[in-house]
Design an enzyme around this catalytic site. Structure first.
Site, mmCIF file in Angstrom:
data_model
loop_
_atom_site.group_PDB
_atom_site.id
_atom_site.type_symbol
_atom_site.label_atom_id
_atom_site.label_comp_id
_atom_site.label_asym_id
_atom_site.label_seq_id
_atom_site.Cartn_x
_atom_site.Cartn_y
_atom_site.Cartn_z
ATOM 1 N N CYS A 162 46.970 -29.261 20.817
ATOM 2 C CA CYS A 162 47.390 -29.771 22.116
ATOM 3 C C CYS A 162 48.532 -28.929 22.671
ATOM 4 O O CYS A 162 48.864 -29.029 23.845
ATOM 5 C CB CYS A 162 47.803 -31.225 21.986
ATOM 6 S SG CYS A 162 48.804 -31.499 20.552
ATOM 7 N N GLU A 192 48.792 -39.540 23.899
ATOM 8 C CA GLU A 192 49.033 -38.095 23.995
ATOM 9 C C GLU A 192 47.710 -37.480 24.372
ATOM 10 O O GLU A 192 46.738 -37.620 23.627
ATOM 11 C CB GLU A 192 49.459 -37.523 22.636
ATOM 12 C CG GLU A 192 50.676 -38.153 22.024
ATOM 13 C CD GLU A 192 51.942 -37.743 22.717
ATOM 14 O OE1 GLU A 192 52.951 -38.415 22.507
ATOM 15 O OE2 GLU A 192 51.914 -36.758 23.487
HETATM 16 P P1 NAP Z 1 38.746 -38.065 21.944
HETATM 17 O O1 NAP Z 1 37.352 -37.677 22.102
HETATM 18 O O2 NAP Z 1 39.429 -38.647 23.122
HETATM 19 O O3 NAP Z 1 38.779 -39.124 20.730
HETATM 20 C C1 NAP Z 1 39.936 -39.798 20.281
HETATM 21 C C2 NAP Z 1 39.561 -41.185 19.767
HETATM 22 O O4 NAP Z 1 39.384 -42.085 20.857
HETATM 23 C C3 NAP Z 1 38.262 -41.259 18.988
HETATM 24 O O5 NAP Z 1 38.384 -42.242 17.999
HETATM 25 C C4 NAP Z 1 37.246 -41.680 20.024
HETATM 26 O O6 NAP Z 1 36.143 -42.365 19.508
HETATM 27 C C5 NAP Z 1 38.069 -42.606 20.874
HETATM 28 N N1 NAP Z 1 37.636 -42.632 22.274
HETATM 29 C C6 NAP Z 1 37.752 -41.609 23.165
HETATM 30 N N2 NAP Z 1 37.340 -42.006 24.383
HETATM 31 C C7 NAP Z 1 36.955 -43.293 24.253
HETATM 32 C C8 NAP Z 1 36.438 -44.266 25.173
HETATM 33 N N3 NAP Z 1 36.232 -43.977 26.452
HETATM 34 N N4 NAP Z 1 36.148 -45.502 24.700
HETATM 35 C C9 NAP Z 1 36.341 -45.805 23.403
HETATM 36 N N5 NAP Z 1 36.820 -44.916 22.487
HETATM 37 C C10 NAP Z 1 37.132 -43.689 22.905
HETATM 38 O O7 NAP Z 1 39.645 -36.842 21.486
HETATM 39 P P2 NAP Z 1 39.373 -35.840 20.255
HETATM 40 O O8 NAP Z 1 38.018 -35.247 20.400
HETATM 41 O O9 NAP Z 1 39.689 -36.467 19.018
HETATM 42 O O10 NAP Z 1 40.483 -34.708 20.445
HETATM 43 C C11 NAP Z 1 40.349 -33.608 21.276
HETATM 44 C C12 NAP Z 1 41.262 -33.759 22.484
HETATM 45 O O11 NAP Z 1 42.501 -34.323 22.102
HETATM 46 C C13 NAP Z 1 41.640 -32.485 23.159
HETATM 47 O O12 NAP Z 1 41.417 -32.623 24.531
HETATM 48 C C14 NAP Z 1 43.109 -32.270 22.895
HETATM 49 O O13 NAP Z 1 43.816 -31.599 23.865
HETATM 50 C C15 NAP Z 1 43.596 -33.641 22.702
HETATM 51 N N6 NAP Z 1 44.720 -33.711 21.784
HETATM 52 C C16 NAP Z 1 45.921 -34.056 22.261
HETATM 53 C C17 NAP Z 1 47.002 -34.130 21.428
HETATM 54 C C18 NAP Z 1 48.331 -34.510 21.983
HETATM 55 O O14 NAP Z 1 49.240 -34.764 21.258
HETATM 56 N N7 NAP Z 1 48.468 -34.579 23.283
HETATM 57 C C19 NAP Z 1 46.871 -33.894 20.067
HETATM 58 C C20 NAP Z 1 45.643 -33.567 19.590
HETATM 59 C C21 NAP Z 1 44.559 -33.499 20.465
HETATM 60 P P3 NAP Z 1 34.971 -41.615 18.704
HETATM 61 O O15 NAP Z 1 35.499 -41.349 17.343
HETATM 62 O O16 NAP Z 1 33.869 -42.591 18.696
HETATM 63 O O17 NAP Z 1 34.670 -40.362 19.489
#
Ligand code: NAP
Length: 512
Positions: A291, A254
């Site tokens: 989101c 998501e």
């Molecule tokens: P995020 O930065 O993508 O992090 C999510 C998880 O994935 C974290 O554990 C992060 O590690 C890991 N991660 C991200 N990119 C990675 C990579 N390239 N390699 C390895 N691990 C990686 O997202 P977030 O900051 O938690 O959330 C904010 C975003 O989520 C917003 O853009 C929002 O729109 C979206 N969101 C979407 C939904 C939905 O249902 N669509 C719901 C909530 C949020 P680390 O912990 O080390 O950073």
């Protein structure tokens, strides 16, 4: 390893003060990652054949253990995320409710999808074999939670609950923005695993911040699916890793959505001011860190839209600033707003109140005409936070055209009165193609956890439009069908045996 050398040891950060607190979390070693994958693989065959009652009671026990963490969990999550008490308390209820809902799903047994096409030995020209089908779980699942829902979309959140309900062992990559909250929830799940007498590999939590941790888990051949909630960049990175494996695996990510809202003419004429105020309420809730935040508004240009803009401007100008989840998310928000400020043809309508604390989001509202919007792809990128863009369209034809040009979304909303029904009718097929959930006269923030909910949609809202990450259908992502042809009754799984010992619903020759 180079990355590990430059990042300091992980400690929680309070985004309201920019101060670190609590213990350090050492990065999991290669041996720990290997052990978690090996244990998950070893636990799979035992766990997937647990009887329905044991598995349901296990999910309920997790919910009870989370509740037993009491106020300390609430305070910890608040300190790590900057989210207010009422929000975190509500989210805990949603998380435990979700686990209990999946317990009911497990007990009901419909998810097994039992189908029996009895043998037809006399059929000509060829007899038909005895064919029986059921769903089995995919195997060990890696779960990545999001920073904005430290409980409901994280360690013990919807992906974990639905994968465990399906019979998949789960390894959670703990989110670096709320490590203590994650550790507490992980401890609660561990207790429930022990109390149920399940193999330890049914659940593992690996808290870390190196990109290699998540990437290594997704690439491990013992992992059979990925559940992810977070940024588009993160989700796409895991889609790529999963697709390049020797055995590619499904990634249910998501990611990104800006949730268009269409103000239909009669509704706008009747209640422009009320809509403008309510819109800002939805936009600024939780600093816009949802989101499902309404990031785009479409309406016919004219005096009624002027009234809507005036009300929204007044409401946003009075909106108080709110702490965002992390300095990184705050920085990305500022960058997104600044990019809109610099865009040709985009007019700033309002900003919210400025505070004196750190990492505080100041709401932002912009407007643009439809031609400029269609020309400039940047204007439909998600700005995660309380920023939104009003798009002024000339007529119904142009409205259909701009909606057609949108990327996939989690939600699409119509603000409409009964007199708008005929004008809304041709928009529905477009919105169905674009979004996982279509709303009338509500606001997209707020996602019910229920049987009929869809929290999904075409890319980039998700990586796979066939599923939902919220609601009971989420279990289906982690299942696959297996057919048993002429297998003797003694060897058949219980759900498919002649006397149906589980008492589950089965379709015999297609009839339930
Ligand atoms: P995020 O930065 O993508 O992090 C999510 C998880 O994935 C974290 O554990 C992060 O590690 C890991 N991660 C991200 N990119 C990675 C990579 N390239 N390699 C390895 N691990 C990686 O997202 P977030 O900051 O938690 O959330 C904010 C975003 O989520 C917003 O853009 C929002 O729109 C979206 N969101 C979407 C939904 C939905 O249902 N669509 C719901 C909530 C949020 P680390 O912990 O080390 O950073």
């Amino acid at each position: 390893m180079a990355e590990a050398a430059v990042k300091a040891a992980l400690r929680a950060l309070n985004p309201a003060t920019n101060e670190h607190f609590g213990p350090s979390f050492p990065e999991p070693s290669a041996a720990q990652i290997e052990a978690a994958c090996a244990a998950a693989a070893a636990a799979f065959d035992t766990y997937r054949e647990t009887d329905l009652e044991t598995r349901a009671a296990f999910l309920e026990a997790i919910a009870a253990e989370i509740e037993a963490l009491g106020d300390e969990l609430i305070q910890t999550a608040m300190a790590e995320t900057g989210l207010p008490q009422a929000r975190i308390t509500g989210e805990r209820g949603r998380t435990t409710g979700q686990l209990r809902l999946f317990a009911q799903v497990v007990r009901r047994g419909d998810w097994i999808g039992a189908r029996i096409d009895p043998a037809m030995p006399e059929r000509t020209p060829l007899p038909r074999a005895d064919l029986r089908q059921r769903f089995i779980p995919l195997g060990p699942v890696v779960v990545f939670g999001a920073s904005n829902f430290p409980l409901a979309f994280s360690t013990g959140g919807g992906d974990t609950a639905s994968a465990l309900a399906a019979g998949c062992p789960v390894i959670v990559k703990g989110h670096s923005a709320h490590p203590n909250t994650g550790a507490m929830i992980g401890g609660a799940i561990d207790k429930a695993v022990k109390a149920a007498g399940l193999p330890a590999g049914v659940f593992a939590l690996l808290i870390g911040q190196q990109r290699t941790l998540g990437a290594g888990l997704v690439a491990d051949p013992r992992i059979k699916a990925v559940g992810f909630t977070g940024s588009r960049a993160g989700g796409v990175a895991f889609m790529r890793i999963a697709a390049e494996r020797r055995e590619p695996i499904p990634v249910f990510a998501e990611m990104s959505s800006i949730n268009p809202v269409v103000l239909m003419p009669a509704a706008l004429a009747a209640r422009a001011e009320a809509l403008g105020t309510a819109f800002i309420g939805s936009l600024t809730m939780g600093a816009g860190q949802f989101c499902t935040n309404p990031g785009l508004v479409f309406a016919l240009d004219g005096p009624d839209l002027d009234r809507f803009e005036a009300a929204a401007t007044a409401a946003l100008t009075a909106a108080q600033p709110q702490v965002m989840l992390t300095p990184g998310i705050f920085g990305a928000y500022e960058q997104g707003v600044n990019q809109l400020l610099d865009r040709d043809g985009v007019k700033l309508l309002a900003r919210g109140c400025v505070g004196d604390g750190v990492n505080q989001a100041v709401g932002a509202l912009f407007s643009v005409d439809a031609e400029t919007f269609q020309r400039d792809a940047v204007l439909s990128h998600e700005v995660f936070g309380s920023s939104s863009l009003i798009v002024r369209v000339k007529d119904a034809g142009q409205l259909a055209e701009v909606l057609e040009g949108l990327e996939g979304q989690l939600t699409a909303t119509l603000q409409m009165d009964p007199a708008d029904a005929e004008a809304a009718r041709p928009l529905l097929p477009i919105l169905e193609r674009k979004a996982g959930r279509i709303l009338a006269n509500g606001w997209p923030t707020g996602v019910e956890v229920s049987n009929a909910m869809v929290h999904g949609g075409p890319f980039p809202a998700t990586s796979d439009p066939r599923g939902t990450s919220v609601g009971t259908r989420a279990i289906e992502r982690f299942l696959r069908p297996v057919c048993y042809q002429d297998i003797p009754d003694t060897l058949l799984p219980a759900a498919l045996k002649a006397d149906n010992p589980l008492g589950v619903r089965r379709a015999i020759d297609g009839v339930l």
